[in-house]
Write an enzyme that holds these catalytic residues in place. Structure first.
Site, mmCIF file in Angstrom:
data_model
loop_
_atom_site.group_PDB
_atom_site.id
_atom_site.type_symbol
_atom_site.label_atom_id
_atom_site.label_comp_id
_atom_site.label_asym_id
_atom_site.label_seq_id
_atom_site.Cartn_x
_atom_site.Cartn_y
_atom_site.Cartn_z
ATOM 1 N N HIS A 211 -4.446 10.232 0.293
ATOM 2 C CA HIS A 211 -5.126 10.097 -0.665
ATOM 3 C C HIS A 211 -6.152 10.083 -0.157
ATOM 4 C CE1 HIS A 211 -4.374 6.376 -0.077
ATOM 5 N NE2 HIS A 211 -5.410 5.853 -0.081
ATOM 6 N N ASP A 241 2.200 10.171 1.086
ATOM 7 C CA ASP A 241 0.996 10.307 0.864
ATOM 8 C C ASP A 241 0.290 9.801 2.709
ATOM 9 O OD1 ASP A 241 -1.480 9.234 1.017
ATOM 10 O OD2 ASP A 241 -0.933 7.055 -0.129
ATOM 11 N N GLY A 321 -10.101 -0.107 1.449
ATOM 12 C CA GLY A 321 -10.562 -0.122 1.930
ATOM 13 C C GLY A 321 -9.629 0.014 3.459
ATOM 14 N N SER A 323 -6.941 1.868 3.380
ATOM 15 C CA SER A 323 -5.527 3.059 3.692
ATOM 16 C C SER A 323 -6.228 3.906 3.967
ATOM 17 C CB SER A 323 -6.508 3.885 2.388
ATOM 18 O OG SER A 323 -5.915 2.969 0.762
ATOM 19 N N SER A 339 -0.613 3.050 2.831
ATOM 20 C CA SER A 339 -0.994 3.980 1.355
ATOM 21 C C SER A 339 -1.405 3.012 0.069
ATOM 22 C CB SER A 339 0.798 4.639 0.242
ATOM 23 O OG SER A 339 0.607 4.980 -0.325
#
Length: 451
Positions: A211, A241, A321, A323, A339
């Site tokens: 993402h 992801d 933050g 991710s 994720s």
């Protein structure tokens, strides 16, 4: 805080400062512990990085009798669920050093139930995975699932039959952790670098969350800095992801090490499959280093942007933050990429990760520079170092494994780029926080230079 340009000759991964240094004291305390071997048929003690291989071998050998597995961290034993009471099956399990556990629900029965959930309860804010410790599907609905949506999920679970699934409510909201104080920057989006890799064509690259990859094509080591890497492949939502981002400078050397702050880093030796019940560590620049346990495999998560399948579920906390940040074992095994999930590092919650093994296979990359002995930039983590209180390694979570993989038809990856970017509207106002959180060994970025 000023930001330096990433040195182009060598780079070792680092995904943020350490907000929970207590977890650092747990890293690698038993990395060289040997397995104990007794009688061939007696249960063996396993290291966390060894159990997935044995479980996969037994799954192949046992066929339909195999109904999942999990790691008993307290006893360091591998437990294999079996349907029926076939003595030959039990003997095979015991000869492999594992423990046989008879259960009611077969893998095929749980797969069928998961397909029903996908068909009837694919509602944003829901997630499900199979808990091998209870031999049931664990369904979770976040705080946005109310009224008729809750009734739909509840009735679907009930209609699966007794002893097949359980439903619980989460106080948080399932979301991707894309905005906040991060280590890498793409336009208005910030994310954390996961693991350095070598792409299939031999060029240096890194893995991060998909993402993040669909939200921005160019990535920098500071908010206002020039691009240092460009997205090559990205998957989100759908069957995973993850994103492969190639360094713009082909001279960059992609060493495998996670910076855990305080001048220390952990060497990453190999990509490993997650096993329910194993302890894992997560590093992210917003919240730093935290640890917990794997509670689910092949989880399906219905984010607002769309459905993502094939994820790892854990009880390790994370926040906006984090991710793309690294999930790894104390033995130096690369497990996952952050994720999303619900909750935070104050209240806790569920967090989901992209398996590294799946991402590497999908993008055709290998960890690091193809050299398992590549040195860590800031030195190996010292297990004897005092870190202000160690986290409790005995904390155990329930296990899970959702066999219902399958790409979602809910939305296309291209339609989600705008949504991911919109989630990070406050990113620009938070640049100061990102700089303040760059921990020891950092040069204000998601990458730290090696000597």
């Amino acid at each position: 805080m000023s930001h330096k340009r990433i040195p182009k000759r060598k780079a070792a991964i680092a995904v943020g400062s350490v907000a929970a240094l207590g977890a650092a004291a747990l890293l690698l305390p038993h990395a060289n512990a040997s397995q104990s071997h007794g009688d061939d048929a007696a249960p063996r003690t396993f290291k966390a990085t060894d159990v997935s291989g044995v479980a996969n071998m037994l799954a192949t050998q046992l066929g339909d009798a195999f109904a999942g597995s999990y790691y008993d961290a307290a006893k360091k034993q591998l437990v294999i669920n079996v349907v029926g009471n076939n003595s030959n099956v039990v003997n095979q399990i015991e000869q492999a050093g594992a423990v046989a556990h008879q259960v009611q629900n077969s893998t095929s029965a749980l797969q069928a139930a998961a397909k029903t959930l996908k068909a009837d309860a694919t509602i944003p804010g829901t997630a499900w995975a199979v808990d091998p410790k209870t031999n049931q599907i664990q369904v979770t609905a976040d705080s946005t699932v109310t009224g008729g949506k809750w009734n739909t999920v509840e009735s679907t679970v009930k209609n699966l039959g007794s002893g097949v699934a359980t439903l619980k409510k989460s106080s948080g909201t399932f979301k991707t952790f894309v905005d906040g104080g991060d280590a890498i920057f793409g336009g208005n989006v910030r994310c954390s670098l996961g693991f350095n890799v070598t792409a299939g064509d031999g060029t240096p690259a890194f893995l991060t969350a998909g993402h993040c990859g669909v939200a921005a094509a160019k990535w920098s080591d500071s908010q206002t800095g020039a691009s240092i890497a460009t997205v090559d492949q990205a998957t989100f939502p759908g069957n995973g992801d993850f994103a492969l981002v190639k360094y713009d400078d082909p001279a960059t050397q992609t060493n495998s090490a996670v910076n855990v702050g305080n001048g220390q880093s952990v060497q990453i030796n190999a990509a490993v499959d997650a096993t329910v019940g194993t302890q894992v560590f997560r590093m992210g620049s917003t919240t730093g280093l935290h640890n917990g346990n794997v509670t689910g495999l092949d989880a399906t998560v219905n984010y607002p942007e769309g459905t993502v399948t094939g994820l790892i579920q854990t009880d390790v906390c994370a926040e906006a933050g984090d991710s793309g940040g690294s999930l790894f074992t104390q033995d130096g095994g690369a497990v996952g990429l952050t994720s999303g999930g619900s909750g935070d590092c104050t209240a806790g919650g569920e967090t989901f990760f992209q398996p590294v093994t799946t991402a590497l296979a999908a993008v055709g990359a290998t960890l690091g520079a193809g050299d398992a002995g590549a040195g860590a930039g800031a030195g190996a983590a010292d297990p004897s170092a005092s870190a202000g209180g160690a986290a409790d390694p005995s904390a155990s979570a329930g296990g899970a494994a959702d066999p219902s993989a399958g790409a979602s038809d809910a939305a296309g990856a291209g339609d989600q780029a705008g949504g991911a970017a919109d989630q990070s509207g406050a990113a620009g106002d938070q640049s100061g926080a990102a700089g303040d959180q760059s921990g020891a060994g950092m040069n204000g970025s998601g990458v730290v230079a090696t000597p």
